[in-house]
Design a protein around this motif. Structure first.
Motif, PDB file in Angstrom:
ATOM      1  N   GLY A 242       0.771  -1.264  -0.062  1.00  0.00           N
ATOM      2  CA  GLY A 242      -0.066  -0.097   0.005  1.00  0.00           C
ATOM      3  C   GLY A 242       0.830   1.071  -0.204  1.00  0.00           C
ATOM      4  O   GLY A 242       0.564   2.064  -0.814  1.00  0.00           O
ATOM      5  N   VAL A 243       1.625   1.294   0.836  1.00  0.00           N
ATOM      6  CA  VAL A 243       2.658   2.545   0.941  1.00  0.00           C
ATOM      7  C   VAL A 243       3.541   2.536  -0.277  1.00  0.00           C
ATOM      8  O   VAL A 243       3.772   3.581  -0.638  1.00  0.00           O
ATOM      9  CB  VAL A 243       3.441   2.436   2.360  1.00  0.00           C
ATOM     10  CG1 VAL A 243       4.471   3.782   2.438  1.00  0.00           C
ATOM     11  CG2 VAL A 243       2.560   2.557   3.422  1.00  0.00           C
ATOM     12  N   GLY A 244       3.922   1.541  -0.812  1.00  0.00           N
ATOM     13  CA  GLY A 244       4.463   1.453  -2.003  1.00  0.00           C
ATOM     14  C   GLY A 244       3.856   2.232  -3.241  1.00  0.00           C
ATOM     15  O   GLY A 244       4.290   2.949  -3.955  1.00  0.00           O
ATOM     16  N   LEU A 245       2.370   1.817  -3.405  1.00  0.00           N
ATOM     17  CA  LEU A 245       1.580   2.760  -4.263  1.00  0.00           C
ATOM     18  C   LEU A 245       1.785   4.186  -3.860  1.00  0.00           C
ATOM     19  O   LEU A 245       1.517   5.037  -4.820  1.00  0.00           O
ATOM     20  CB  LEU A 245       0.144   2.129  -4.194  1.00  0.00           C
ATOM     21  CG  LEU A 245       0.103   0.613  -4.570  1.00  0.00           C
ATOM     22  CD1 LEU A 245      -1.413   0.175  -4.410  1.00  0.00           C
ATOM     23  CD2 LEU A 245       0.500   0.498  -5.936  1.00  0.00           C
ATOM     24  N   ALA A 246       1.508   4.587  -2.677  1.00  0.00           N
ATOM     25  CA  ALA A 246       1.435   5.988  -2.293  1.00  0.00           C
ATOM     26  C   ALA A 246       3.052   6.581  -2.735  1.00  0.00           C
ATOM     27  O   ALA A 246       3.047   7.615  -3.146  1.00  0.00           O
ATOM     28  CB  ALA A 246       1.315   6.151  -0.852  1.00  0.00           C
ATOM     29  N   PHE A 247       3.846   5.790  -3.005  1.00  0.00           N
ATOM     30  CA  PHE A 247       5.212   6.248  -3.318  1.00  0.00           C
ATOM     31  C   PHE A 247       4.879   6.530  -4.633  1.00  0.00           C
ATOM     32  O   PHE A 247       5.771   7.666  -5.261  1.00  0.00           O
ATOM     33  CB  PHE A 247       6.227   5.330  -2.853  1.00  0.00           C
ATOM     34  CG  PHE A 247       7.769   5.809  -3.180  1.00  0.00           C
ATOM     35  CD1 PHE A 247       8.290   6.745  -2.396  1.00  0.00           C
ATOM     36  CD2 PHE A 247       8.619   5.253  -4.246  1.00  0.00           C
ATOM     37  CE1 PHE A 247       9.345   7.436  -2.706  1.00  0.00           C
ATOM     38  CE2 PHE A 247       9.889   5.839  -4.260  1.00  0.00           C
ATOM     39  CZ  PHE A 247      10.291   6.843  -3.592  1.00  0.00           C
ATOM     40  N   ILE A 248       4.459   5.844  -5.558  1.00  0.00           N
ATOM     41  CA  ILE A 248       4.351   5.978  -6.834  1.00  0.00           C
ATOM     42  C   ILE A 248       3.600   7.377  -6.957  1.00  0.00           C
ATOM     43  O   ILE A 248       3.962   8.332  -7.908  1.00  0.00           O
ATOM     44  CB  ILE A 248       3.240   5.030  -7.476  1.00  0.00           C
ATOM     45  CG1 ILE A 248       4.129   3.601  -7.511  1.00  0.00           C
ATOM     46  CG2 ILE A 248       3.297   5.383  -9.091  1.00  0.00           C
ATOM     47  CD1 ILE A 248       3.488   2.413  -8.034  1.00  0.00           C
TER      48      ILE A 248
END
Lengths: 500, 216
Positions: free
Chosen positions: A166-172
């Motif tokens: 999830g936080v990876g998606l926020a990074f995108i």
């Protein structure tokens, strides 16, 4: 300067917990540290409110009304929770349920967790904010799995994998905001001239490319929404919040999920300027209503107090998302009040559940009976806490929910209010039913005669300091629900940061 | 043209290794593949740094090489030797079906991302869909595989996809963010390793399919 001091005090707690092995004294020192942090954050909020935003450490850290308000919420819940950590660890060590080194790890990770949350709300760069939010996941994984049994390990595995994704998606999303920014300035560089500073982004928000911002905000909402416990990636929340030790659940449910929502609010402010309000409004309504539907339908089947409370967190995050969708200054102020009120009450209820687990030996709803007569103080706090959580006056959740819905209605979202009220009525009925069972003995129930409470000698006395701090917490909630001064102006000024 | 063909080749290989990982069930092969993926990813960074004379990007490339090419695979092998299971026996979806899904995941970003403004404007940013495709394949591995190591490998593939995107469209983020992100990822992998060992002690076999204690 004050920001540095707050971070320094929190860092002192981390270092202290890392160096010294756990003793009760260390625990008390840490609690005192967190209380000092709370006082400092109140001073910071007061100062920022009067003198405007402050920066420190070469503009790495930045505090406006919004971030100082969030720091205040974090410190408040941390102070409350750390008092209970002392109680929890002393009990666990007494009963030989844990080892000294495990207890030391527990406090060190908890202090790191609090420190990471403070960095997240006080950093000027959205990149650093991202790093800090990811760090909260890392710090809390072992805390979720603290008990070391199968369920706890399963919960922590689920927690770290789902939240990392999830936080990876926020990074995108963050990357694409940066992408929009670099194109605005006409050149790409490795970031010395261009930064990911939020203030910079918001100043140039009007010129950002709308298509890229749409794309990026979608990822931000999905990504930080995961950490905030909103659909579709919410499934870690009930597991993690129910398996973690009670003081950790209080921190996670009370403040971590709203720190993630704070990140969404920051990006929403940028997206709203670039795209107009409708875009974030639509997305937040969809996510909010789906989360509310999910929480209300799954609350019915819950058999355990902490899991029930965890689903309540999803419900309240949904309410917050819907309030943010309305997007007016008043609505955002109500959202922030709800963040404070819900954080406080939810933390109190989780801490009560921890006390119940210690004194009664179980948190399963079917095994708990007539708590109100066997433990009047604890049962009373639990009862009032639930009433507060359900949004009854005089507690602050009433006024914040009411204001959020009123704002939703004024911007033409009457149907959202109607749907919300129906789903909340379901939740209300379910929770009243559960809590009646927990608090008051059901005389018509045949099983109640067979149910023998533990012999009194084997019971543990509940501690006075802990119940005292819970009662103070509830009273704060009631006071901020009835008296608007001085919080109202702070909330309005914090909301203005988002609405512009 | 300069170094473009090499950059194209490396960026394409990142996706290729993601598909190979999805295809193979042998855990050792998966770990080797994820190591090679890290190396090709770092090659993208270093090539970009050379063609743009960007020192900071070069640092990012070298850091990626050390971390994703060697340290992560080393940690994976540690878990692997502890666990004793050699193959990911029962993925939820069989290999053929996985490949079909993979082709869809690869096609979608080329349609969706290509439409974004500026993305197709330069020869390098045009490659961004490769990063998204890698990320989706990684996500698919996390969802469909039931072994602890496979899930960690899936997470690394997912993160490599994100890194590829940031390298291609931005030539890297500010260094502090870049290093902070890598450090976080390193900690996540270390935590997962410790957790995997604990789960192994508690559950015996590292199979997440057996973890069904919590659900509604």
């Amino acid at each position: 300067m004050l920001i540095n001091l707050i971070l320094f005090v929190s860092l002192f707690g981390v270092v202290c917990a890392l160096i010294f092995k756990w003793t009760k004294t260390v625990g008390i020192i840490l609690s005192v540290t967190n209380v000092i942090g709370l006082i400092l954050s109140i001073v910071l909020a007061e100062k920022v409110f009067h003198n405007g935003p402050v920066t420190s450490f070469h503009s790495t850290f930045y505090a406006d009304s919004l971030s100082s308000f969030m720091a205040l919420v974090i410190e408040l819940i941390s102070a409350l929770s750390s008092v209970f950590s002392v109680r929890f660890l002393s009990y666990e060590l007494l009963k030989k349920k844990t080892s000294l080194s495990k207890a030391s790890h527990y406090v060190a990770l908890t202090q790191l967790f609090i420190f990471a949350m403070l960095i997240a709300v006080l950093s000027s760069s959205v990149g650093l904010m991202w790093i800090a939010i990811e760090a909260t996941t890392i710090a809390t994984t072992f805390l979720v799995g603290y008990r070391g049994n199968r369920k706890a390990l399963e919960a922590s595995w689920k927690y770290i994998t789902i939240c990392s994704v999830g936080v990876g998606l926020a990074f995108i999303g963050t990357i694409f905001f940066y992408f929009a920014e670099t194109h605005l300035l006409g050149h790409t560089s490795n970031g010395n001239s261009i930064s990911l500073n939020w203030t910079f982004l918001i100043q140039h928000a009007k010129q950002l490319n709308p298509k890229i911002v749409k794309f990026a905000f979608g990822f931000i909402l999905l990504g930080y929404g995961t950490k905030a416990g909103l659909v579709p990636l919410h499934s870690w929340l009930p597991d993690a919040h129910s398996q973690a030790p009670a003081p950790i659940s209080a921190l996670m449910s009370g403040v971590l999920i709203t720190v993630a929502f704070y990140a969404i609010l920051r990006f929403k402010a940028i997206a709203d300027i670039t795209l107009g309000r409708w875009f974030s409004e639509d997305l937040l309504i969809v996510i909010g209503l789906l989360s509310l539907l999910l929480a209300s339908s799954l609350l019915i089947t819950q058999k355990e107090i902490k899991r029930m409370l965890a689903y309540h967190s999803i419900e309240h995050m949904a309410l917050i998302a819907l309030g943010a969708a309305a997007g007016t200054q008043l609505a955002i102020a109500a959202v922030l009040l709800h963040i404070l009120g819900h954080g406080l009450v939810k933390a109190i209820l989780f801490l009560v559940s921890g006390e119940v687990a210690i004194t009664e030996g179980t948190t399963e709803i079917s095994k708990l009976k007539s708590l109100l007569s066997s433990r009047p103080i604890l049962g009373g706090i639990f009862g009032f806490g639930l009433l507060a959580l359900l949004g009854l006056p005089p507690f602050s959740l009433f006024i914040s929910e009411f204001t959020m819905m009123k704002s939703e209605a004024t911007v033409g979202l009457g149907w959202v209010v109607a749907t919300t009220l129906i789903l909340m009525a379901v939740i209300f009925a379910v929770v009243i039913n559960h809590s009646r069972h927990i608090l008051i003995a059901d005389k018509s129930n045949k099983h109640s005669k067979d149910h023998k409470p533990f012999p009194l000698a084997s019971r543990i006395k509940s501690s006075r300091i802990t119940s005292g701090s819970l009662i103070i917490g509830l009273m704060i909630s009631a006071v901020i629900g009835t008296v608007s001064f001085p919080l109202q102006s702070l909330l309005m000024s914090a909301a203005k940061v988002i609405t512009g | 043209m300069g170094l473009y063909p090499l950059t194209y080749l490396s960026a394409g290989s990142v996706l290729l290794f993601a598909v190979i990982i999805l295809w193979r069930k042998d855990i050792k092969a998966m770990v080797y593949a994820v190591s090679l993926q890290g190396i090709t990813l770092s090659a993208v960074g270093i090539l970009e740094a050379l063609s743009k004379h960007n020192l900071a990007l070069g640092q990012v490339g070298i850091e990626t090489l050390i971390l994703k090419g060697f340290i992560f695979p080393y940690l994976m092998f540690k878990i692997y030797t502890n666990s004793g299971s050699k193959r990911d026996t029962e993925p939820l979806i069989n290999t053929t079906a996985s490949m079909v899904y993979a082709s869809i995941f690869i096609a979608i970003p080329f349609f969706a991302i290509g439409r974004l403004p500026y993305v197709s404007s330069t020869p390098i940013t045009k490659l961004a869909p490769l990063g998204f495709a890698t990320l989706l394949v990684g996500l698919f591995i996390i969802i469909t595989r039931r072994q602890v190591i496979s899930q960690i490998v899936g997470l690394i593939v997912f993160e490599n996809g994100i890194s590829l995107i940031s390298l291609l469209i931005l030539s890297g983020l500010p260094l502090m963010v870049e290093f902070g992100e890598s450090f976080d990822l390193l900690l996540v992998i270390v935590v997962l390793r410790v957790l995997a060992t604990t789960i192994h002690k508690e559950f015996g076999n590292i199979d997440l399919a057996e973890m069904k204690g919590l659900h509604d």
